[in-house]
Structures are given as C-alpha cells and as structure tokens.
Design a protein around this motif. Structure first.
Motif, PDB file in Angstrom:
ATOM      1  N   CYS A 175     -12.481  41.270  68.434  1.00 37.59           N
ATOM      2  CA  CYS A 175     -12.017  40.937  67.094  1.00 37.59           C
ATOM      3  C   CYS A 175     -11.425  39.534  67.129  1.00 37.59           C
ATOM      4  CB  CYS A 175     -10.955  41.953  66.669  1.00 37.59           C
ATOM      5  SG  CYS A 175     -10.200  41.605  65.095  1.00 37.59           S
ATOM      6  N   TYR A 176     -11.908  38.647  66.257  1.00 37.88           N
ATOM      7  CA  TYR A 176     -11.374  37.292  66.149  1.00 37.88           C
ATOM      8  C   TYR A 176     -10.646  37.152  64.818  1.00 37.88           C
ATOM      9  CZ  TYR A 176     -14.302  36.065  70.101  1.00 37.88           C
ATOM     10  OH  TYR A 176     -14.873  36.006  71.343  1.00 37.88           O
ATOM     11  N   VAL A 177      -9.519  36.455  64.863  1.00 35.21           N
ATOM     12  CA  VAL A 177      -8.707  36.269  63.663  1.00 35.21           C
ATOM     13  C   VAL A 177      -8.474  34.783  63.451  1.00 35.21           C
ATOM     14  CG1 VAL A 177      -6.470  36.766  62.593  1.00 35.21           C
ATOM     15  CG2 VAL A 177      -7.564  38.488  64.020  1.00 35.21           C
ATOM     16  N   SER A 178      -8.637  34.337  62.216  1.00 33.28           N
ATOM     17  CA  SER A 178      -8.329  32.960  61.857  1.00 33.28           C
ATOM     18  C   SER A 178      -6.895  32.909  61.339  1.00 33.28           C
ATOM     19  CB  SER A 178      -9.285  32.471  60.759  1.00 33.28           C
ATOM     20  OG  SER A 178      -8.837  31.241  60.252  1.00 33.28           O
ATOM     21  N   THR A 179      -6.097  32.017  61.908  1.00 33.96           N
ATOM     22  CA  THR A 179      -4.699  31.881  61.483  1.00 33.96           C
ATOM     23  C   THR A 179      -4.482  30.582  60.718  1.00 33.96           C
ATOM     24  OG1 THR A 179      -4.104  30.857  63.586  1.00 33.96           O
ATOM     25  CG2 THR A 179      -3.851  33.257  63.419  1.00 33.96           C
ATOM     26  N   ALA A 180      -5.539  30.044  60.116  1.00 35.22           N
ATOM     27  CA  ALA A 180      -5.456  28.745  59.437  1.00 35.22           C
ATOM     28  C   ALA A 180      -4.426  28.740  58.308  1.00 35.22           C
ATOM     29  CB  ALA A 180      -6.822  28.349  58.891  1.00 35.22           C
ATOM     30  N   ASN A 181      -4.285  29.854  57.588  1.00 36.31           N
ATOM     31  CA  ASN A 181      -3.317  29.872  56.493  1.00 36.31           C
ATOM     32  C   ASN A 181      -1.882  30.024  56.986  1.00 36.31           C
ATOM     33  OD1 ASN A 181      -3.614  32.492  57.299  1.00 36.31           O
ATOM     34  ND2 ASN A 181      -3.746  33.355  55.249  1.00 36.31           N
ATOM     35  N   LEU A 182      -1.682  30.301  58.266  1.00 38.13           N
ATOM     36  CA  LEU A 182      -0.334  30.407  58.827  1.00 38.13           C
ATOM     37  C   LEU A 182       0.094  29.141  59.543  1.00 38.13           C
ATOM     38  CD1 LEU A 182      -0.455  34.001  60.351  1.00 38.13           C
ATOM     39  CD2 LEU A 182       0.610  33.284  58.218  1.00 38.13           C
ATOM     40  N   ASP A 183      -0.762  28.657  60.439  1.00 41.85           N
ATOM     41  CA  ASP A 183      -0.366  27.511  61.270  1.00 41.85           C
ATOM     42  C   ASP A 183      -1.300  26.320  61.154  1.00 41.85           C
ATOM     43  OD1 ASP A 183      -2.588  28.399  62.680  1.00 41.85           O
ATOM     44  OD2 ASP A 183      -1.433  29.195  64.363  1.00 41.85           O
ATOM     45  N   GLY A 184      -2.338  26.418  60.324  1.00 44.95           N
ATOM     46  CA  GLY A 184      -3.230  25.290  60.117  1.00 44.95           C
ATOM     47  C   GLY A 184      -4.326  25.165  61.163  1.00 44.95           C
TER      48      GLY A 184
END
Length: 193
Positions: A179-188
C-alpha cells in the motif's frame, strides 16, 4: 508475569478474562468507546459568532501600532475634556483612522474565517465506507460522514481516495499487498510512501 506497563484509563474494559487485550472495533457500536477518544471532526476556523468580537479585538491590540494610536487618542481625549493640558487636535483625527483600519482588518478576518467554516463543513460531510455488524453477525457496508468516524471503525478505502482519518492498513489489493500513500497535502512531498 512481567511488568504490565502504565495503567491506561479504560484498559480494564478492554482486557479479557484470560488477561489478553482485545481491540475495540467501533463496528460493534460500543457507545462508551467514542467518549474516551476525540472526535474526527475537522475545525480550522478560529471564531464563532459569539467569540469573534472579543478575540479579534484582542488580536488587533497585540499590534504595537494599534495600542500606540489608541493611547494617543485617549490622551488627546483626556486633554480636551479635563483641561490638564491644552490640545488643538481633535482626538477623532487619530481615533477615526484607527477604527477604520481595525474594522477593515476585522472584516478581512471575518471573511477568511467564514471560508474556513465552509471548508470545514465540506470536509466533515465527505462520505466514507465503514464496515458495521448487525443482528447475528451480519456484516454490512455503511456510508458515514468523516466527522462520524470513530476510533476502531474499519474503513474501506479505494485507490486515489483521500483518507478520512489516521488509518492502519489491514489489507491491500495492490500488487504483493503493498500500500502506497501520498502525503502531499500534509507535508508537500509528492513521493509515495
């Protein structure tokens, strides 16, 4: 028997007769579970209708320039009314622009906070799918608002969906169960983790 560690409020309710801990799933509709944990409601706004004026006024008076001009206006007013000292300048010439600037700043803060309230409402009303149990071990998929998600809920999240809360993946349909998660909305960061 080793050390049991620090006592956690409510831990006794989660320990079984054999001394093993069990995970409290909210799918069982444990009414007491939600009271021990914070809600999943998002609140980024600063003010309510009742707190706007006092909080905004306090914020405005944190600025040294506002306090300075307020004190100057007060001294001008006292000089004109009391006769302690003579002043030829009317206090309204200082107080008027100060009130105008503070009002404009308050209007901008109110508009910004109104947008935050709207954004919070949109976020909290987004829908998620939670697994629920009913009757004799009948399992069904229920649609719930993000603000109604509780600790212990088992959620079904499909690819490219936003995560409505902090989650622990139990299973994944991706290749090799990864499972891969994008954290762009949290840490850019745009890298998948």
């Amino acid at each position: 028997q080793g050390s049991q560690g620090p006592e956690i409020p409510g831990a006794m309710a989660m320990a079984g007769a054999d001394g093993h801990r069990s995970v409290p799933f909210a799918a069982l509709h444990d009414g007491g579970l939600g009271g021990r944990f914070p809600s999943n409601t998002i609140k980024t706004s600063k003010y309510t209708a009742l707190t706007f004026l006092p909080l905004n006024l306090m914020e405005q008076l944190q600025k040294a320039a506002n306090v300075y001009f307020l004190l100057i206006s007060l001294l001008m007013f006292l000089g004109r009314r009391s006769g302690l000292f003579a002043t030829s300048v009317d206090p309204i010439t200082t107080l008027g622009p100060l009130v105008l600037m503070m009002s404009a700043s308050a209007a901008l803060a109110a508009a910004d906070d109104y947008r935050r309230h709207q954004s919070d409402a949109r976020t909290n009303q987004q829908q998620a799918r939670a697994i629920r149990m009913g009757g004799k071990h009948k399992v069904y998929l229920d649609t719930v608002s993000w603000e109604d998600i509780a600790v212990g809920d088992i959620l079904v999240v499909k690819g490219e969906e936003d995560l409505p809360a902090d989650l622990v993946p139990l299973a994944c349909s991706g290749g090799d169960g990864v499972c891969y998660v994008s954290t762009a909305n949290l840490d850019g960061e745009t890298n998948l983790k």
